[in-house]
Design a protein around this motif. Structure first.
Motif, PDB file in Angstrom:
ATOM      1  N   LYS A 145       3.856  -0.173  -0.556  1.00  0.00           N
ATOM      2  CA  LYS A 145       4.350   0.185   0.784  1.00  0.00           C
ATOM      3  C   LYS A 145       3.348  -0.183   1.875  1.00  0.00           C
ATOM      4  O   LYS A 145       3.730  -0.677   2.935  1.00  0.00           O
ATOM      5  CB  LYS A 145       4.651   1.684   0.838  1.00  0.00           C
ATOM      6  N   TYR A 146       2.063   0.040   1.624  1.00  0.00           N
ATOM      7  CA  TYR A 146       1.040  -0.171   2.648  1.00  0.00           C
ATOM      8  C   TYR A 146       0.290  -1.498   2.479  1.00  0.00           C
ATOM      9  O   TYR A 146      -0.768  -1.696   3.076  1.00  0.00           O
ATOM     10  CB  TYR A 146       0.067   1.001   2.675  1.00  0.00           C
ATOM     11  N   ASN A 147       0.831  -2.385   1.673  1.00  0.00           N
ATOM     12  CA  ASN A 147       0.255  -3.727   1.490  1.00  0.00           C
ATOM     13  C   ASN A 147      -1.226  -3.705   1.115  1.00  0.00           C
ATOM     14  O   ASN A 147      -2.035  -4.438   1.705  1.00  0.00           O
ATOM     15  CB  ASN A 147       0.480  -4.590   2.740  1.00  0.00           C
ATOM     16  N   ILE A 148      -1.550  -2.875   0.151  1.00  0.00           N
ATOM     17  CA  ILE A 148      -2.924  -2.808  -0.345  1.00  0.00           C
ATOM     18  C   ILE A 148      -3.260  -4.161  -0.980  1.00  0.00           C
ATOM     19  O   ILE A 148      -2.462  -4.721  -1.723  1.00  0.00           O
ATOM     20  CB  ILE A 148      -3.064  -1.658  -1.368  1.00  0.00           C
ATOM     21  N   LYS A 149      -4.454  -4.687  -0.671  1.00  0.00           N
ATOM     22  CA  LYS A 149      -4.851  -6.003  -1.184  1.00  0.00           C
ATOM     23  C   LYS A 149      -5.098  -5.989  -2.688  1.00  0.00           C
ATOM     24  O   LYS A 149      -4.739  -6.921  -3.394  1.00  0.00           O
ATOM     25  CB  LYS A 149      -6.123  -6.487  -0.480  1.00  0.00           C
ATOM     26  N   ASN A 208       5.482  -0.717 -10.223  1.00  0.00           N
ATOM     27  CA  ASN A 208       5.502  -0.481  -8.788  1.00  0.00           C
ATOM     28  C   ASN A 208       4.526  -1.345  -8.003  1.00  0.00           C
ATOM     29  O   ASN A 208       4.621  -1.434  -6.783  1.00  0.00           O
ATOM     30  CB  ASN A 208       5.249   1.005  -8.513  1.00  0.00           C
ATOM     31  N   TYR A 209       3.577  -1.964  -8.685  1.00  0.00           N
ATOM     32  CA  TYR A 209       2.615  -2.869  -8.045  1.00  0.00           C
ATOM     33  C   TYR A 209       2.196  -3.880  -9.104  1.00  0.00           C
ATOM     34  O   TYR A 209       1.269  -3.629  -9.876  1.00  0.00           O
ATOM     35  CB  TYR A 209       1.409  -2.084  -7.500  1.00  0.00           C
ATOM     36  N   LYS A 210       2.906  -4.982  -9.175  1.00  0.00           N
ATOM     37  CA  LYS A 210       2.781  -5.923 -10.294  1.00  0.00           C
ATOM     38  C   LYS A 210       1.392  -6.542 -10.446  1.00  0.00           C
ATOM     39  O   LYS A 210       1.015  -6.950 -11.540  1.00  0.00           O
ATOM     40  CB  LYS A 210       3.835  -7.020 -10.201  1.00  0.00           C
ATOM     41  N   ASP A 211       0.618  -6.603  -9.383  1.00  0.00           N
ATOM     42  CA  ASP A 211      -0.712  -7.224  -9.456  1.00  0.00           C
ATOM     43  C   ASP A 211      -1.835  -6.227  -9.727  1.00  0.00           C
ATOM     44  O   ASP A 211      -3.003  -6.507  -9.476  1.00  0.00           O
ATOM     45  CB  ASP A 211      -1.007  -7.983  -8.159  1.00  0.00           C
ATOM     46  N   THR A 212      -1.478  -5.065 -10.256  1.00  0.00           N
ATOM     47  CA  THR A 212      -2.493  -4.073 -10.605  1.00  0.00           C
ATOM     48  C   THR A 212      -3.425  -4.641 -11.670  1.00  0.00           C
ATOM     49  O   THR A 212      -2.979  -5.221 -12.655  1.00  0.00           O
ATOM     50  CB  THR A 212      -1.846  -2.792 -11.160  1.00  0.00           C
ATOM     51  N   LEU A 267       0.837   5.910  -6.899  1.00  0.00           N
ATOM     52  CA  LEU A 267      -0.173   5.004  -6.341  1.00  0.00           C
ATOM     53  C   LEU A 267       0.369   3.583  -6.234  1.00  0.00           C
ATOM     54  O   LEU A 267       0.103   2.884  -5.249  1.00  0.00           O
ATOM     55  CB  LEU A 267      -1.434   5.005  -7.208  1.00  0.00           C
ATOM     56  N   GLY A 268       1.116   3.155  -7.238  1.00  0.00           N
ATOM     57  CA  GLY A 268       1.727   1.830  -7.181  1.00  0.00           C
ATOM     58  C   GLY A 268       2.706   1.714  -6.031  1.00  0.00           C
ATOM     59  O   GLY A 268       2.693   0.725  -5.286  1.00  0.00           O
ATOM     60  N   GLU A 269       3.547   2.725  -5.864  1.00  0.00           N
ATOM     61  CA  GLU A 269       4.522   2.721  -4.768  1.00  0.00           C
ATOM     62  C   GLU A 269       3.826   2.684  -3.405  1.00  0.00           C
ATOM     63  O   GLU A 269       4.197   1.907  -2.529  1.00  0.00           O
ATOM     64  CB  GLU A 269       5.431   3.946  -4.852  1.00  0.00           C
ATOM     65  N   LEU A 270       2.816   3.537  -3.232  1.00  0.00           N
ATOM     66  CA  LEU A 270       2.105   3.591  -1.952  1.00  0.00           C
ATOM     67  C   LEU A 270       1.315   2.312  -1.688  1.00  0.00           C
ATOM     68  O   LEU A 270       1.249   1.841  -0.543  1.00  0.00           O
ATOM     69  CB  LEU A 270       1.181   4.815  -1.912  1.00  0.00           C
ATOM     70  N   SER A 271       0.730   1.745  -2.722  1.00  0.00           N
ATOM     71  CA  SER A 271      -0.021   0.498  -2.558  1.00  0.00           C
ATOM     72  C   SER A 271       0.909  -0.631  -2.139  1.00  0.00           C
ATOM     73  O   SER A 271       0.551  -1.472  -1.303  1.00  0.00           O
ATOM     74  CB  SER A 271      -0.734   0.134  -3.869  1.00  0.00           C
ATOM     75  N   SER A 313      -6.614   1.340   4.270  1.00  0.00           N
ATOM     76  CA  SER A 313      -7.357   0.871   3.090  1.00  0.00           C
ATOM     77  C   SER A 313      -6.938  -0.533   2.681  1.00  0.00           C
ATOM     78  O   SER A 313      -5.789  -0.924   2.862  1.00  0.00           O
ATOM     79  CB  SER A 313      -7.122   1.818   1.917  1.00  0.00           C
ATOM     80  N   ASP A 314      -7.881  -1.258   2.122  1.00  0.00           N
ATOM     81  CA  ASP A 314      -7.609  -2.559   1.521  1.00  0.00           C
ATOM     82  C   ASP A 314      -7.578  -2.461   0.000  1.00  0.00           C
ATOM     83  O   ASP A 314      -6.872  -3.216  -0.659  1.00  0.00           O
ATOM     84  CB  ASP A 314      -8.695  -3.567   1.919  1.00  0.00           C
TER      85      ASP A 314
END
Length: 173
Positions: free
Chosen positions: A40-44, A76-80, A34-38, A5-6
């Motif tokens: 980890k998998y470099n979600i855009k 966990n994903y600062k650019d959310t 979701l933040g951790e997984l995003s 996924s992107d």
């Protein structure tokens, strides 16, 4: 699913807790994961749909856990990108349809708070259009948006609108 996924859009929410659905799990633990997984998998792009009134300092558990979830996902994903919609309506929604059932079920309908509490409902397709626009433009990365529809209605106005549409008369007290 994350590996291929992107984009990830979190739409999970619990309006009322029951034995299977808990605020903490849905609103806090889920976004954290979701933040951790995003990450980890470099979600855009990660978009988290929260709620108007989300506030980790609130005494209302729904609003508090929605606020805590925003913090958890951002940690966990600062650019959310966080979206706080008002009441979302559309076919089979949980607002207008529930109020219509209430009106149909009794000749008298109570107006709690005098029917003066206000809503700014947003149509589901309008919200979807905004989410798509946010995903298409990187300038919105990491921002917070609050969305409502063009009309601000009191609860009394909601009931009067529904009575016109349903072609029924009810006593509002």
């Amino acid at each position: 699913h994350f590996e291929k996924s992107d984009y990830v859009i979190n739409l999970v929410g619990v309006l009322a807790e029951n034995s299977k659905n808990k605020y903490i799990e849905a609103h806090v633990l889920g976004p954290k994961n979701l933040g951790e997984l995003s990450n980890k998998y470099n979600i855009k792009r990660l978009v988290h749909v929260s709620s108007i009134g989300a506030d980790s300092k609130s005494n209302i558990m729904y609003q508090k856990t929605k606020g805590d979830g925003e913090i958890a996902i951002l940690n966990n994903y600062k650019d959310t990108t966080i979206i706080r919609p008002s009441i979302v309506f559309g076919p089979d929604d949980g607002f207008f349809n529930v109020q219509a059932k209430l009106l149909k079920s009794s000749p008298i309908t109570p107006l709690f708070g005098g029917g003066k509490n206000k809503f700014q409902p947003i149509y589901v397709n309008d919200l979807i259009d905004e989410i798509i626009q946010i995903l298409e433009d990187c300038q919105y990365k990491g921002q917070l948006f609050e969305f409502g529809g063009p009309d601000i209605l009191t609860m009394e106005e909601v009931y009067r609108f529904l009575m016109r549409v349903l072609k029924i008369k009810r006593l509002l007290i």
